[in-house]
Design a protein around this motif. Structure first.
Motif: not given
Length: 317
Positions: A172-191
């Motif tokens: 699931g390479q595509g899913e793993a990258i897509a999941r990261n992009i989704l989760e990083m947009t809503r992470l509640s700490v500075p990136i």
């Protein structure tokens, strides 16, 4: 030191300078004036070459074998405070994606980044900086841990792309990258994202969503590499220089398109010619970005990050 094709005039002058200094040491002949003259000429040649680099030459510099990689930056910036963390808690530990806790001064950060090797053995060990799905899932696990303990995240991007092998797709390479992009947009700490070498395609985006995205001067960030673009459009790698210009992939191009926030100046000659200078410049830029973000509320961090990416690609007549 290894030299690229366009750096050969610099190599010649450095060899002349070394020979002149050796003559002065081995004999009683005073060559001080000659050495100063060659040194001045060397500095002028460096300025002439590095101030007028083409897009393809910047791509070459980003891949320079002596260029510092993620662990070099982390070890230089954090010293002995860095603690590497391993595994995605599901498949295995991906050596192409590293991460862990470290301190800059008194402030703790969660560091994540792709790691390349410096010789044949370590390049194979690190899979040439191409992460598998478990690498992206490890990165996400560490970012979620950072969120839990309210720690800022710093991502170092340096990859020719996510690993395109059959086993990576099966897991699931595509899913793993897509999941990261989704989760990083809503992470509640500075990136804070720092592109330190190659920023290729989804492999870079998988850890590339941030409140602040910084690019070193001689790096690139694009949906495809110039060689692959050339082979698709012209059925040959011969047009890679033309492709590099057309892709608008340099830091300067990215800044003009408002896809990144800041260009980090490299020492004259590139990061590989003065590693300490590059480490200090990156550390300074990370701390500056953190100062701008640390007082924002969780809601503001998330909304500003989302707005930033939603505004990309908006076109007005």
């Amino acid at each position: 030191m290894e030299y690229l094709d366009f750096e050969l005039p610099i190599k010649e002058l450095e060899e002349q300078y070394e020979r002149a200094c050796n003559i002065g040491e081995e004999s009683e002949v005073d060559v001080t004036a000659t050495c100063k003259q060659i040194e001045k000429k060397l500095q002028e040649k460096k300025k002439q070459i590095y101030k007028n680099l083409t897009a393809w030459q910047r791509v070459q510099l980003s891949r320079h074998p002596n260029r510092p990689y993620t662990l070099d930056y982390i070890n230089a910036i954090c010293g002995d405070t860095f603690l590497e963390l391993h595994g995605d808690r599901s498949v295995k530990d991906d050596k192409a994606m590293i991460g862990g806790l470290g301190k800059i001064g008194d402030q703790s950060f969660m560091f994540v980044g792709q790691q390349k090797g410096y010789n044949t053995k370590t390049r194979q060990y690190r899979n040439f900086g191409m992460a598998n799905p478990e690498g992206y899932r490890k990165a996400l696990r560490l970012m979620k841990s950072a969120e839990k303990f309210n720690l800022p995240v710093v991502c170092f991007v340096d990859t020719p792309g996510a690993y395109p092998g059959l086993e990576a797709e099966e897991r699931g390479q595509g899913e793993a990258i897509a999941r990261n992009i989704l989760e990083m947009t809503r992470l509640s700490v500075p990136i804070i994202v720092v592109i330190i070498g190659e920023g290729a395609s989804g492999g870079a985006l998988g850890i590339g969503v941030g409140n602040k995205v910084l690019m070193l001067e001689n790096t690139w960030y694009s949906v495809i590499s110039p060689e692959s673009c050339s082979s698709i459009l012209w059925r040959s790698w011969e047009y890679k220089e033309t492709a590099a210009e057309a892709l608008k992939l340099t830091a300067e191009d990215m800044k003009k398109q408002k896809l990144i926030d800041e260009i980090v100046k490299e020492p004259l000659g590139g990061a590989h010619s003065d590693r300490d200078g590059a480490f200090k410049a990156v550390e300074k830029s990370i701390l500056k970005a953190f100062e701008e973000l640390k007082n924002l509320s969780k809601e503001d961090l998330i909304s500003s990050r989302m707005d930033k990416y939603l505004d990309m690609g908006v076109y007005q007549d």
